[in-house]
Design a protein around this motif. Structure first.
Motif, PDB file in Angstrom:
ATOM      1  N   LYS A   1      46.630  44.637  32.687  1.00  0.00           N
ATOM      2  CA  LYS A   1      45.961  44.123  31.501  1.00  0.00           C
ATOM      3  C   LYS A   1      44.894  43.119  31.960  1.00  0.00           C
ATOM      4  N   CYS A   2      43.635  43.397  31.654  1.00  0.00           N
ATOM      5  CA  CYS A   2      42.532  42.536  32.101  1.00  0.00           C
ATOM      6  C   CYS A   2      41.856  41.887  30.895  1.00  0.00           C
ATOM      7  N   THR A   3      41.724  40.577  30.956  1.00  0.00           N
ATOM      8  CA  THR A   3      41.142  39.788  29.869  1.00  0.00           C
ATOM      9  C   THR A   3      40.002  38.939  30.414  1.00  0.00           C
ATOM     10  N   VAL A   4      38.953  38.811  29.634  1.00  0.00           N
ATOM     11  CA  VAL A   4      37.832  37.933  29.981  1.00  0.00           C
ATOM     12  C   VAL A   4      37.842  36.737  29.038  1.00  0.00           C
ATOM     13  N   LEU A   5      37.805  35.542  29.609  1.00  0.00           N
ATOM     14  CA  LEU A   5      37.665  34.318  28.826  1.00  0.00           C
ATOM     15  C   LEU A   5      36.251  33.779  29.016  1.00  0.00           C
ATOM     16  N   ASP A   6      35.542  33.570  27.919  1.00  0.00           N
ATOM     17  CA  ASP A   6      34.213  32.962  28.011  1.00  0.00           C
ATOM     18  C   ASP A   6      33.878  32.300  26.677  1.00  0.00           C
ATOM     19  N   LEU A   7      32.731  31.658  26.636  1.00  0.00           N
ATOM     20  CA  LEU A   7      32.315  30.939  25.438  1.00  0.00           C
ATOM     21  C   LEU A   7      32.055  31.912  24.290  1.00  0.00           C
ATOM     22  N   PRO A   8      32.189  31.451  23.042  1.00  0.00           N
ATOM     23  CA  PRO A   8      32.014  32.356  21.888  1.00  0.00           C
ATOM     24  C   PRO A   8      30.687  33.094  21.892  1.00  0.00           C
ATOM     25  N   GLN A   9      29.599  32.405  22.252  1.00  0.00           N
ATOM     26  CA  GLN A   9      28.291  33.062  22.217  1.00  0.00           C
ATOM     27  C   GLN A   9      28.166  34.158  23.267  1.00  0.00           C
ATOM     28  N   VAL A  10      28.999  34.099  24.311  1.00  0.00           N
ATOM     29  CA  VAL A  10      29.015  35.162  25.318  1.00  0.00           C
ATOM     30  C   VAL A  10      29.869  36.324  24.831  1.00  0.00           C
TER      31      VAL A  10
ATOM     32  N   GLY B   1      34.080  35.081  32.759  1.00  0.00           N
ATOM     33  CA  GLY B   1      33.749  36.405  33.303  1.00  0.00           C
ATOM     34  C   GLY B   1      32.576  37.094  32.651  1.00  0.00           C
ATOM     35  N   GLY B   2      31.848  36.392  31.777  1.00  0.00           N
ATOM     36  CA  GLY B   2      30.650  36.967  31.184  1.00  0.00           C
ATOM     37  C   GLY B   2      30.941  38.211  30.365  1.00  0.00           C
ATOM     38  N   LEU B   3      30.173  39.259  30.618  1.00  0.00           N
ATOM     39  CA  LEU B   3      30.324  40.497  29.852  1.00  0.00           C
ATOM     40  C   LEU B   3      31.383  41.420  30.427  1.00  0.00           C
ATOM     41  N   GLY B   4      32.107  40.950  31.447  1.00  0.00           N
ATOM     42  CA  GLY B   4      33.293  41.666  31.898  1.00  0.00           C
ATOM     43  C   GLY B   4      33.090  42.679  32.995  1.00  0.00           C
ATOM     44  N   GLY B   5      32.002  42.590  33.746  1.00  0.00           N
ATOM     45  CA  GLY B   5      31.761  43.552  34.817  1.00  0.00           C
ATOM     46  C   GLY B   5      32.845  43.539  35.876  1.00  0.00           C
ATOM     47  N   ALA B   6      33.256  42.343  36.298  1.00  0.00           N
ATOM     48  CA  ALA B   6      34.298  42.244  37.320  1.00  0.00           C
ATOM     49  C   ALA B   6      35.637  42.738  36.774  1.00  0.00           C
ATOM     50  N   ALA B   7      35.984  42.309  35.562  1.00  0.00           N
ATOM     51  CA  ALA B   7      37.265  42.715  34.973  1.00  0.00           C
ATOM     52  C   ALA B   7      37.324  44.223  34.774  1.00  0.00           C
ATOM     53  N   ALA B   8      36.209  44.817  34.360  1.00  0.00           N
ATOM     54  CA  ALA B   8      36.185  46.270  34.153  1.00  0.00           C
ATOM     55  C   ALA B   8      36.356  47.011  35.473  1.00  0.00           C
TER      56      ALA B   8
ATOM     57  N   LYS C   1      28.558  39.099  22.632  1.00  0.00           N
ATOM     58  CA  LYS C   1      27.701  40.122  23.251  1.00  0.00           C
ATOM     59  C   LYS C   1      28.508  41.127  24.072  1.00  0.00           C
ATOM     60  N   ALA C   2      29.822  40.981  24.091  1.00  0.00           N
ATOM     61  CA  ALA C   2      30.654  41.801  24.971  1.00  0.00           C
ATOM     62  C   ALA C   2      30.603  43.273  24.594  1.00  0.00           C
ATOM     63  N   PRO C   3      30.617  44.155  25.589  1.00  0.00           N
ATOM     64  CA  PRO C   3      30.620  45.605  25.307  1.00  0.00           C
ATOM     65  C   PRO C   3      31.950  46.037  24.703  1.00  0.00           C
ATOM     66  N   THR C   4      31.921  47.161  24.019  1.00  0.00           N
ATOM     67  CA  THR C   4      33.138  47.678  23.386  1.00  0.00           C
ATOM     68  C   THR C   4      33.575  48.996  24.011  1.00  0.00           C
ATOM     69  N   ASP C   5      32.906  49.394  25.084  1.00  0.00           N
ATOM     70  CA  ASP C   5      33.192  50.705  25.674  1.00  0.00           C
ATOM     71  C   ASP C   5      34.027  50.611  26.951  1.00  0.00           C
ATOM     72  N   ASN C   6      34.749  49.500  27.127  1.00  0.00           N
ATOM     73  CA  ASN C   6      35.655  49.422  28.280  1.00  0.00           C
ATOM     74  C   ASN C   6      37.037  48.991  27.801  1.00  0.00           C
TER      75      ASN C   6
END
Length: 306
Positions: free
Chosen positions: A168-177, A151-158, A180-185
């Motif tokens: 409860k919404c969770t994003v699974l992606d590679l460590p390097q992604v 789900g990348g940076l979580g746009g869809a999940a947000a 970079k995840a935002p902390t404001d959602n």
């Protein structure tokens, strides 16, 4: 195929290209026999004519098509069709065209400015998800938890979380992604690999993911998804947003767009599937039922049940 020098392991890919050429009017087809059309006769030489007679009609379309013919992918397709390794064992068209890089994601990591893949996916999510929730929001009703796979940076999940605050919404992606995840959602992020395991949830969400992978890889991903969700009577399901080629057969423009997109996916060893091709990988992965709802023209929502 032998006369054309095409390896038999590329038969499926050849059919995909012929499907595009048939829909675009370059060939006509009847009972798997392809014939030239008026348009395609401009692209071949008529040996019964003299050089001066065939010069004018042949060179103009050749000139117009030169940018396509000279692209790195077009130059590599000749060698790609002669490979004796079925995908994914052999290099992709992308790898042949961009020596030193094996995947489109590697290029995105190396040069995000020239090739803004992540930004493009985020833009697509921002455009599509409000439509999904407005027109097909019922697919999320009753869910208590959801994992957005890759789900990348979580746009869809947000977006889903904002519409269903108790989920409860969770994003699974590679460590390097994930780094970079935002902390404001209000979305949780988990670093992992979709080919290894998927966090447990009521439902798994796959937007624009499975068309990146060949059939065997999709079966592996879907088996991991199946292990992550409860049985159907407990609300477990997979929600897929992807193309189903021919889902609106009466709209030729939509079908043309789908098969042209399939040619793009061929470059990276991906594939756009029709319903029978989807059904094959669903059942191989152990699922028992599915429902397809066309969405926004060329894409569909698929609900997949264990």
């Amino acid at each position: 195929m032998a006369e054309a020098g095409i390896n038999p392991c590329k038969l499926r890919d050849l059919r995909r290209i012929m499907r595009v050429l048939t829909l675009s009017g370059i060939f006509s087809v009847k009972q798997a026999v392809y014939k030239l059309t008026t348009a395609s006769r401009l692209l071949v030489r008529d040996e019964s004519l003299t050089t001066s007679q065939q010069l004018s009609p042949f060179l103009y379309p050749q000139l117009i098509l030169t940018p396509c013919r000279e692209s790195p992918v077009s130059r590599g397709i000749h060698a790609w069709f002669r490979q004796d390794q079925p995908q994914p064992a052999g290099p992709s068209l992308f790898a042949l065209a961009h020596s030193g890089m094996t995947t489109i994601w590697e290029r995105a990591e190396r040069d995000a400015t020239a090739f803004p893949f992540d930004a493009a996916m985020a833009s697509d999510t921002a455009f599509l998800m409000p439509i999904v929730l407005k027109d097909c929001g019922e697919v999320f009703h009753g869910l208590t938890s959801l994992v957005d796979v890759a789900g990348g940076l979580g746009g869809a999940a947000a977006t889903i979380k904002a519409a269903f605050p108790d989920m409860k919404c969770t994003v699974l992606d590679l460590p390097q992604v994930v780094t970079k995840a935002p902390t404001d959602n209000d979305v949780q992020y988990v670093a992992g690999d979709i080919f290894q395991s998927i966090p447990p949830a009521n439902a798994v969400f796959l937007k624009w993911i499975l068309h990146d992978w060949n059939d065997d890889e999709c079966v592996k991903i879907l088996k991991n998804c199946k292990q992550a969700i409860p049985p159907r009577d407990a609300g477990g399901k997979i929600i897929i947003i992807d193309m189903v080629v021919g889902s609106e057969p009466s709209d030729i423009k939509h079908v043309e767009t789908q098969v042209l997109h399939d040619m793009m996916m061929m470059v990276m060893n991906g594939v756009e599937r029709d319903e029978q091709e989807w059904k094959k990988i669903f059942f191989e992965a152990g699922f028992k039922d599915y429902k397809i709802v066309p969405l926004l023209g060329v894409r569909s929502i698929i609900e997949l049940y264990p």
